[in-house]
Design a protein around this motif. Structure first.
Motif, PDB file in Angstrom:
ATOM      1  N   LYS A  34       0.672  -1.174   0.080  1.00  0.00           N
ATOM      2  CA  LYS A  34      -0.189   0.000   0.031  1.00  0.00           C
ATOM      3  C   LYS A  34       0.808   1.219   0.216  1.00  0.00           C
ATOM      4  CE  LYS A  34      -3.956  -2.114   2.029  1.00  0.00           C
ATOM      5  NZ  LYS A  34      -4.832  -2.070   3.379  1.00  0.00           N
ATOM      6  N   ASP A  35       2.028   1.320   0.686  1.00  0.00           N
ATOM      7  CA  ASP A  35       2.908   2.317   0.822  1.00  0.00           C
ATOM      8  C   ASP A  35       3.445   2.765  -0.472  1.00  0.00           C
ATOM      9  OD1 ASP A  35       2.374   2.628   3.522  1.00  0.00           O
ATOM     10  OD2 ASP A  35       4.091   1.507   4.332  1.00  0.00           O
ATOM     11  N   SER A  72       0.692   4.178  -2.813  1.00  0.00           N
ATOM     12  CA  SER A  72       0.572   5.502  -2.504  1.00  0.00           C
ATOM     13  C   SER A  72       1.590   6.251  -3.292  1.00  0.00           C
ATOM     14  CB  SER A  72       0.448   5.575  -1.047  1.00  0.00           C
ATOM     15  OG  SER A  72      -0.781   4.948  -0.357  1.00  0.00           O
TER      16      SER A  72
END
Length: 188
Positions: free
Chosen positions: A83-84, A87
């Motif tokens: 997810k990081d 993002s």
């Protein structure tokens, strides 16, 4: 009794059907779909996501597939970026679509087509066997995804193991058959 007798064209069983066997693995499925849709793509692309002011630290992300649409990069991820990382990519104006969590070949296909805004139809497709009224006809009803390739040829994608005669019948009705695997486990 029908009089005069109406002749019906039957496919020649000695012909080989026009079938695209798309997959040995997830990569070949994605490349087949992108190729059929006429989308130019790059594989194994390194994307610079972060660089500090001194230039002594660079963060580069490996993208499985990159497709440029209207000047914006669309990333198709096979491995499941965190997810990081997603993002960071989205902050850098990349669009990201992961297929690592898909449950079926149909999910992979429709997900990629939705992500890249490629038109398709999914659901039941019905084909009458001959040009007679429905009350006197045999209707072939198949759950598929259909779309047009880059040459506007109709593609009929299914994971069903269709008999050769049915595939020839679909060919005679203007469709190429894209044989998908039965399950996503067959792609790993």
């Amino acid at each position: 009794i029908d009089y005069p007798i109406q002749t019906v064209e039957t496919p020649n069983n000695s012909m080989d059907p026009d079938v695209l066997n798309s997959v040995n693995d997830m990569r070949s499925l994605v490349e087949t779909l992108l190729g059929l849709a006429g989308r130019d793509f790059s594989t194994d692309v390194e994307l610079p996501v972060y660089k500090n002011g001194k230039g002594d630290f660079n963060l580069v992300v490996h993208a499985d597939y990159s497709v440029s649409i209207e000047g914006r990069e669309h990333i198709i991820d096979l491995s499941g970026l965190g997810k990081d990382i997603v993002s960071l990519l989205e902050e850098d104006q990349y669009m990201v679509h992961s297929i690592s969590n898909k449950n079926s070949p149909f999910d992979v296909l429709t997900g990629i087509f939705d992500f890249l805004e490629i038109e398709y139809k999914d659901g039941q497709h019905q084909f009458p066997s001959i040009n007679w009224p429905d009350t006197r006809n045999i209707i072939l009803n198949i759950q598929v995804i259909s779309f047009k390739d880059s040459n506007s040829k109709s593609i009929f994608a299914t994971s069903l193991k269709l008999p050769q005669g049915v595939m020839l019948f679909l060919n005679l009705n203007g469709y190429r058959v894209l044989q998908l695997p039965v399950s996503i486990a067959d792609l790993r």
